[in-house]
Design a protein around this motif. Structure first.
Motif, PDB file in Angstrom:
ATOM      1  N   ALA A 165      65.773  59.032  40.422  1.00 12.82           N
ATOM      2  CA  ALA A 165      65.109  58.578  41.649  1.00 12.82           C
ATOM      3  C   ALA A 165      65.938  58.880  42.893  1.00 12.82           C
ATOM      4  N   LEU A 166      67.170  59.340  42.684  1.00 15.86           N
ATOM      5  CA  LEU A 166      68.017  59.693  43.828  1.00 15.86           C
ATOM      6  C   LEU A 166      68.065  61.206  44.032  1.00 15.86           C
ATOM      7  N   ASN A 167      67.093  61.909  43.397  1.00 16.50           N
ATOM      8  CA  ASN A 167      66.926  63.351  43.636  1.00 16.50           C
ATOM      9  C   ASN A 167      68.048  64.204  43.054  1.00 16.50           C
ATOM     10  N   VAL A 204      70.709  50.322  43.474  1.00 19.37           N
ATOM     11  CA  VAL A 204      70.252  49.018  44.001  1.00 19.37           C
ATOM     12  C   VAL A 204      69.325  49.241  45.203  1.00 19.37           C
ATOM     13  N   GLN A 205      69.561  50.323  45.933  1.00 17.15           N
ATOM     14  CA  GLN A 205      68.698  50.614  47.087  1.00 17.15           C
ATOM     15  C   GLN A 205      67.294  50.986  46.617  1.00 17.15           C
ATOM     16  N   ILE A 206      67.199  51.760  45.535  1.00 19.74           N
ATOM     17  CA  ILE A 206      65.883  52.086  44.973  1.00 19.74           C
ATOM     18  C   ILE A 206      65.213  50.797  44.495  1.00 19.74           C
ATOM     19  N   HIS A 239      85.192  50.210  44.067  1.00 14.42           N
ATOM     20  CA  HIS A 239      84.196  49.436  44.827  1.00 14.42           C
ATOM     21  C   HIS A 239      83.569  50.278  45.927  1.00 14.42           C
ATOM     22  N   GLN A 240      82.285  50.068  46.097  1.00  9.02           N
ATOM     23  CA  GLN A 240      81.563  50.826  47.101  1.00  9.02           C
ATOM     24  C   GLN A 240      80.724  49.880  47.943  1.00  9.02           C
ATOM     25  N   ILE A 241      80.496  50.300  49.181  1.00 18.39           N
ATOM     26  CA  ILE A 241      79.473  49.622  49.988  1.00 18.39           C
ATOM     27  C   ILE A 241      78.536  50.696  50.478  1.00 18.39           C
ATOM     28  N   GLU A 242      77.266  50.509  50.213  1.00 14.29           N
ATOM     29  CA  GLU A 242      76.275  51.439  50.739  1.00 14.29           C
ATOM     30  C   GLU A 242      75.366  50.689  51.682  1.00 14.29           C
ATOM     31  N   GLY A 243      74.742  51.440  52.570  1.00 11.21           N
ATOM     32  CA  GLY A 243      73.796  50.832  53.504  1.00 11.21           C
ATOM     33  C   GLY A 243      72.556  51.694  53.608  1.00 11.21           C
ATOM     34  N   PHE A 279      77.049  67.491  52.059  1.00 10.78           N
ATOM     35  CA  PHE A 279      75.876  67.530  51.186  1.00 10.78           C
ATOM     36  C   PHE A 279      75.868  66.350  50.229  1.00 10.78           C
ATOM     37  N   PHE A 280      74.724  65.689  50.113  1.00 13.29           N
ATOM     38  CA  PHE A 280      74.471  64.732  49.037  1.00 13.29           C
ATOM     39  C   PHE A 280      73.061  64.994  48.534  1.00 13.29           C
ATOM     40  N   PRO A 281      72.809  64.808  47.243  1.00 14.87           N
ATOM     41  CA  PRO A 281      71.465  65.094  46.719  1.00 14.87           C
ATOM     42  C   PRO A 281      70.388  64.221  47.364  1.00 14.87           C
ATOM     43  N   PHE A 282      70.772  63.006  47.824  1.00 19.28           N
ATOM     44  CA  PHE A 282      69.760  62.035  48.282  1.00 19.28           C
ATOM     45  C   PHE A 282      69.591  61.962  49.786  1.00 19.28           C
ATOM     46  N   THR A 283      70.364  62.768  50.530  1.00 17.99           N
ATOM     47  CA  THR A 283      70.186  62.787  51.997  1.00 17.99           C
ATOM     48  C   THR A 283      70.038  64.219  52.501  1.00 17.99           C
ATOM     49  N   GLU A 284      69.292  64.376  53.581  1.00 16.87           N
ATOM     50  CA  GLU A 284      69.101  65.686  54.215  1.00 16.87           C
ATOM     51  C   GLU A 284      68.670  65.481  55.658  1.00 16.87           C
ATOM     52  N   LEU A 319      83.490  57.826  55.409  1.00 17.00           N
ATOM     53  CA  LEU A 319      82.249  57.617  54.655  1.00 17.00           C
ATOM     54  C   LEU A 319      81.364  58.858  54.640  1.00 17.00           C
ATOM     55  N   GLY A 320      80.388  58.817  53.721  1.00 13.80           N
ATOM     56  CA  GLY A 320      79.358  59.847  53.667  1.00 13.80           C
ATOM     57  C   GLY A 320      78.038  59.243  54.091  1.00 13.80           C
ATOM     58  N   CYS A 321      77.191  60.048  54.707  1.00 16.48           N
ATOM     59  CA  CYS A 321      75.930  59.491  55.227  1.00 16.48           C
ATOM     60  C   CYS A 321      74.894  60.595  55.404  1.00 16.48           C
ATOM     61  N   GLY A 322      73.722  60.205  55.811  1.00 18.94           N
ATOM     62  CA  GLY A 322      72.684  61.198  56.074  1.00 18.94           C
ATOM     63  C   GLY A 322      71.327  60.543  56.211  1.00 18.94           C
ATOM     64  N   PHE A 345      68.058  56.175  57.377  1.00 17.42           N
ATOM     65  CA  PHE A 345      69.402  56.728  57.148  1.00 17.42           C
ATOM     66  C   PHE A 345      70.113  55.888  56.105  1.00 17.42           C
ATOM     67  N   ALA A 346      71.083  56.518  55.459  1.00 22.93           N
ATOM     68  CA  ALA A 346      71.862  55.819  54.429  1.00 22.93           C
ATOM     69  C   ALA A 346      73.308  56.257  54.545  1.00 22.93           C
ATOM     70  N   PHE A 347      74.196  55.409  54.037  1.00 15.12           N
ATOM     71  CA  PHE A 347      75.624  55.756  54.056  1.00 15.12           C
ATOM     72  C   PHE A 347      76.313  55.065  52.893  1.00 15.12           C
ATOM     73  N   GLY A 348      77.476  55.588  52.532  1.00 13.32           N
ATOM     74  CA  GLY A 348      78.239  54.969  51.456  1.00 13.32           C
ATOM     75  C   GLY A 348      79.717  55.149  51.713  1.00 13.32           C
ATOM     76  N   MET A 349      80.487  54.103  51.406  1.00 11.52           N
ATOM     77  CA  MET A 349      81.944  54.222  51.579  1.00 11.52           C
ATOM     78  C   MET A 349      82.681  53.517  50.444  1.00 11.52           C
ATOM     79  N   GLY A 350      83.879  53.990  50.166  1.00 15.06           N
ATOM     80  CA  GLY A 350      84.702  53.395  49.116  1.00 15.06           C
ATOM     81  C   GLY A 350      85.520  52.257  49.702  1.00 15.06           C
TER      82      GLY A 350
HETATM   83  C1  2NL Z   1      79.919  58.450  49.763  1.00 13.02           C
HETATM   84  C2  2NL Z   1      78.549  58.831  50.155  1.00 13.02           C
HETATM   85  C3  2NL Z   1      76.338  58.049  50.382  1.00 13.02           C
HETATM   86  C4  2NL Z   1      74.049  57.396  50.307  1.00 13.02           C
HETATM   87  C5  2NL Z   1      75.366  57.233  49.888  1.00 13.02           C
HETATM   88  C6  2NL Z   1      71.759  56.746  49.714  1.00 13.02           C
HETATM   89  C7  2NL Z   1      70.980  55.889  48.979  1.00 13.02           C
HETATM   90  C8  2NL Z   1      69.624  56.099  48.956  1.00 13.02           C
HETATM   91  C9  2NL Z   1      69.059  57.120  49.632  1.00 13.02           C
HETATM   92  C10 2NL Z   1      69.891  57.950  50.322  1.00 13.02           C
HETATM   93 CL1  2NL Z   1      68.642  55.059  48.037  1.00 13.02          CL
HETATM   94  N1  2NL Z   1      71.212  57.754  50.371  1.00 13.02           N
HETATM   95  N2  2NL Z   1      73.112  56.554  49.760  1.00 13.02           N
HETATM   96  C11 2NL Z   1      73.763  58.370  51.224  1.00 13.02           C
HETATM   97  C12 2NL Z   1      74.765  59.202  51.712  1.00 13.02           C
HETATM   98  C13 2NL Z   1      76.062  59.042  51.273  1.00 13.02           C
HETATM   99  O1  2NL Z   1      77.616  57.852  49.908  1.00 13.02           O
HETATM  100  O2  2NL Z   1      80.817  59.196  49.989  1.00 13.02           O
HETATM  101  N3  2NL Z   1      80.106  57.312  49.167  1.00 13.02           N
HETATM  102  C14 2NL Z   1      81.375  56.857  48.733  1.00 13.02           C
END
Ligand code: 2NL
Length: 379
Positions: A165-167, A204-206, A239-243, A279-284, A319-322, A345-350
């Motif tokens: 589901a995250l492509n 958890v976001q899905i 540990h991660q925090i995503e938004g 690049f992340f599979p789930f953001t563009e 962090l990574g985002c998109g 938009f979404a982001f994730g960080m360690g």
């Molecule tokens: C990183 C990068 C990322 C996301 C997490 C996300 C979740 C959904 C849809 C789209 Cl459901 N994106 N999460 C997006 C971009 C980056 O994490 O370096 N994390 C440690």
């Protein structure tokens, strides 16, 4: 009542009238009670027990021989009942004396158990928040102030929520045993139902999008797992925090403004931010966000020494985002996430990495070894 100093002896019974039997029983029971109350040690207990219950000529045997056996025929039944009741009483009292002798207040015991109530109490140290949890809470706090909610979800996930589901394409390297910890015995299941330890908090976001219709603003703190051998910068659990923010007309400008504000709230209002394509599979499109080094102030040097945390570049990748890929929304379209109508938009960080930078720790393993000498420093 017999005199205290004269030990009780079982009299012969000649008169089997109710009055006589009652009076003899009362004498026996009162002797039993008064002897039991002075049993205070194991030795005293043994003497007491044998006097009343010894098979050969304990008092219980004596009343059998002296009261029951010689009883005339017409008194036999009543005498038998009485002797049985008295024996039961004797057994109960001997048992009570045993308990009493164990917990009893002998002078020796009291001396051994003496407590000096004038001594100060034992101080129980108050625990402190673990530095990684503290860091996560600080990040969560910044986003709560912006109106975000906090979501949590399972650490054992299915392939569907963690990848499909995250492509992630079917043969993406992250789906490999090399990178992901799979649960054993899942081979009979279809790919999407196979269980694994989540490699990010994105599932958890899905799950949250399946539950709550847009608009949505959430952050997800939690433990994640990767098949990495432990070293100074890797741990199989971290540990991660995503938004995630989803609404009509969310733009990359919203992403930049939100994350720039969050970094200033976390690291101080003077930090600058910078976005680089990624690049992340789930953001563009996808980006990595850099923060000007809050150790050297962005100069790349500390006095005459090179700044290590930013490798003298003046920037730290944080962090990574998109923008959420429309393919991801397709999986939750049924709950109002039509990619033609909403964007996000979404982001994730360690969190561990950020804690390492914040506290100047040089080895991630220190966070998970539980050595109080390390942890105490954060109290
Ligand atoms: C990183 C990068 C990322 C996301 C997490 C996300 C979740 C959904 C849809 C789209 Cl459901 N994106 N999460 C997006 C971009 C980056 O994490 O370096 N994390 C440690």
């Amino acid at each position: 009542m017999r005199h205290d100093l004269v030990m009780y002896t079982v009299p012969k019974l000649t008169d089997y009238s109710a009055a006589s039997i009652n009076s003899e029983s009362r004498d026996l029971l009162s002797a039993l009670e008064s002897e039991a109350t002075v049993v205070n040690s194991e030795n005293e207990y043994k003497v007491f027990r044998d006097r009343w219950l010894a098979r050969k000529d304990g008092i219980a045997t004596q009343i059998n021989d002296l009261w029951l056996k010689p009883a005339p025929k017409e008194a036999k039944r009543d005498a038998g009942q009485l002797v049985n009741e008295l024996k039961k009483k004797i057994e109960e009292t001997v048992e009570r004396a045993l308990q009493h002798s164990k917990g009893g207040a002998s002078a020796l015991r009291l001396a051994a158990e003496r407590v000096d109530i004038t001594l100060p109490g034992v101080r129980r140290p108050i625990g402190a928040e673990h530095p990684v949890i503290k860091t996560m809470n600080e990040i969560v706090h910044v986003f709560r102030n912006l109106g975000y909610s906090v979501s949590e979800g399972p650490e054992v996930e299915t392939d569907y929520y963690n990848f499909e589901a995250l492509n992630f394409p079917p043969n993406h390297p992250a789906r490999d045993m090399q990178d992901t910890l799979f649960l054993a015995g899942q081979d009979k299941k279809g790919q999407r139902d196979r269980l694994l330890l989540r490699t990010h908090t994105s599932p958890v976001q899905i799950r949250t999008m399946e539950l709550l219709k847009p608009p949505l603003r959430i952050v997800i703190p939690g433990k994640v797992y990767r098949n990495d051998p432990p070293d100074a910068s890797h741990s199989p659990m971290f540990h991660q925090i995503e938004g995630l923010a989803v609404d009509t007309n969310i733009t990359f400008g919203d992403l930049k403004g939100t994350l720039d504000h969050a970094m200033k709230a976390l690291f101080g209002s003077s930090v600058k931010t910078q976005f680089r394509p990624s690049f992340f599979p789930f953001t563009e499109p996808s980006a990595e966000m850099m923060v000007s080094c809050f150790i050297c102030g962005g100069s790349g040097t500390r006095g005459t020494e090179p700044c290590r945390p930013c490798k003298t570049t003046g920037w730290i990748e944080i962090l990574g985002c998109g923008m959420v890929d429309p393919n991801v929304f397709e999986f939750v379209k049924h709950n109002g996430y039509d990619p033609k109508k909403v964007s996000g938009f979404a982001f994730g960080m360690g969190a561990d990495r950020i804690a390492i930078l914040k506290y100047g720790v040089d080895d991630i393993q220190l966070f998970f070894q539980g050595d109080v000498r390390f942890l105490q420093q954060f109290g």
